[in-house]
Write an enzyme that holds these catalytic residues in place. Structure first.
Site, mmCIF file in Angstrom:
data_model
loop_
_atom_site.group_PDB
_atom_site.id
_atom_site.type_symbol
_atom_site.label_atom_id
_atom_site.label_comp_id
_atom_site.label_asym_id
_atom_site.label_seq_id
_atom_site.Cartn_x
_atom_site.Cartn_y
_atom_site.Cartn_z
ATOM 1 N N ASP A 81 0.811 -1.209 0.000
ATOM 2 C CA ASP A 81 0.000 0.000 0.000
ATOM 3 C C ASP A 81 0.849 1.265 0.000
ATOM 4 O O ASP A 81 1.879 1.343 0.675
ATOM 5 C CB ASP A 81 -0.903 0.012 1.237
ATOM 6 C CG ASP A 81 -1.878 -1.141 1.241
ATOM 7 O OD1 ASP A 81 -3.043 -0.925 0.903
ATOM 8 O OD2 ASP A 81 -1.459 -2.263 1.584
ATOM 9 N N LYS A 82 0.363 2.266 -0.713
ATOM 10 C CA LYS A 82 1.030 3.570 -0.747
ATOM 11 C C LYS A 82 0.774 4.344 0.538
ATOM 12 O O LYS A 82 1.692 4.959 1.097
ATOM 13 C CB LYS A 82 0.540 4.376 -1.957
ATOM 14 C CG LYS A 82 1.184 5.744 -2.106
ATOM 15 C CD LYS A 82 0.766 6.409 -3.409
ATOM 16 C CE LYS A 82 1.482 7.746 -3.592
ATOM 17 N NZ LYS A 82 1.189 8.344 -4.935
#
EC number: 5.4.99.27
Length: 381
Positions: A81-82
């Site tokens: 995930d960013k």
């Protein structure tokens, strides 16, 4: 088939639990667990990298820019995930290893930190991970809702949860699956084959989520209603089932019912096999030894039989089974959450949760099961 997002059913029956979750580096952490130990010898350097505010692909681009390594030479096991603080393992040719320490400050300026350096004889490939450890912090949590959350976590620890695909599969505008179908219908096509394949897989994921939700609906009806009422439901859906079979299904202790013709798989890794003795397989499912699987349709997909196939047919697509590059597979319908620990910090109204999931499973599915918000089958993180 209607391709708009429809509500996905939850496994458990508690009322919605109100709290705030912000997908950020402070409140959401993901730590990759490698599939194997690294040998400390070989032609590939293996680094453990901590990142925040960056997608995995953005991180790879930074390594390429700073070290001069080609992106194709970099190996990674999965996308992280960013909007989280994440650690994962990256491999690169050994010759670039001396440049890592020299560029420490350059990496730190880009929100990257190298935590360890090792070596191995092969490049890390997609799927070369065992799973991920997660940390989540929920805010604005009342003592009553904290108690409710603990009760839900007890159920999940005992029985597991639906293995839904998370919103990452469907994109910012929740339309990746629609683009995937357009590609199959030859209405659109992108220059990059990997993008085409990803969008088609998003359509597979959409069908899988819809099938899983339908199976949950059937399981809930079997559990909640009499045999006579359940028979009427199956009759209305043109599904073939006898009263004795329904009685046996009702006796299964797990909330997700194994049906005649289900394709099982040893958990968490192992071979596929047919569910021939439902009573025996339901016990193995309860003991977390084997799990029923759902269809990811494709040219070489393994299909269910009997009652399970009758339901599955509604979520097949001839363009998937006839697409030369879409081989198809099966995915666990259910997943078991391990190493669950939690604490409620009353003075801050915060609830901290840690847990482990095997590869391919989504923390957003757990969040969805806890919150029980009535919404669409995508989660906003």
């Amino acid at each position: 088939m209607n391709l708009n997002f429809m509500p996905l059913l939850h496994a458990y029956n508690h009322v919605s639990i109100d709290f705030h979750f912000n997908s950020s580096a402070r409140d959401f952490c993901v730590h990759e667990v490698p599939l194997y130990e690294f040998s400390n010898t070989g032609e590939h350097a293996v680094i453990q990298v901590r990142k925040s505010g960056l997608s995995t692909l953005e991180m790879l681009q930074i390594f390429s820019q700073i070290l001069g390594v080609k992106i194709a030479e970099l190996g990674y096991a999965g996308l992280k995930d960013k909007n989280a603080l994440t650690t994962q393992f990256i491999s690169l040719p050994k010759k670039y290893a001396p440049l890592l320490e020299k560029n420490t400050s350059n990496f730190q300026e880009r929100n990257l930190k190298i935590l360890s350096l090792n070596y191995h004889h092969n490049k890390i490939k997609l799927g070369h991970l065992k799973g991920n450890r997660f940390f989540m912090r929920f805010k604005k949590m009342t003592p009553l809702n904290a108690q409710k959350t603990e009760q839900v976590l007890e159920q999940i620890a005992q029985f597991g949860m639906p293995n839904y695909f998370g919103s990452q599969r469907f994109g910012k505008f929740n339309d990746n699956h629609k683009e995937g179908l357009k590609i199959l219908q030859n209405e659109t096509k992108f220059a990059h084959q990997k993008l085409n394949a990803f969008l088609i897989s998003s359509y597979q994921s959409y069908l899988f989520n819809s099938l899983l939700s339908k199976r949950l609906e059937i399981s809930k009806i079997i559990s909640a209603f009499s045999v006579k009422e359940s028979l009427e439901f199956f009759k209305q859906k043109n599904l073939s089932v006898h009263s004795n079979a329904l009685k046996a299904l009702k006796n299964q202790a797990h909330p997700f019912k194994i049906l005649e013709g289900d394709v099982m798989r040893h958990y968490p890794y192992g071979k596929f096999f047919d569910a021939l003795e439902l009573e025996k397989e339901s016990e193995r499912f309860l003991n977390k030894e084997a799990v029923p699987t759902g269809l990811l349709d494709g040219k070489k997909a393994l299909y269910a039989k009997n009652l399970s196939l009758e339901i599955e047919k509604g979520f097949q697509h001839n363009l998937l089974s006839g697409h030369a590059k879409t081989l198809g597979s099966r995915r666990f319908f259910w997943v078991f959450v391990e190493n669950i620990t939690s604490q409620y910090i009353k003075e801050k109204a915060q609830f901290e949760l840690e847990f482990y999931l095997p590869k391919g499973s989504y923390a957003s599915a757990l969040l969805k099961e806890i919150k029980h918000e009535k919404g669409e089958n995508n989660d906003e993180f």
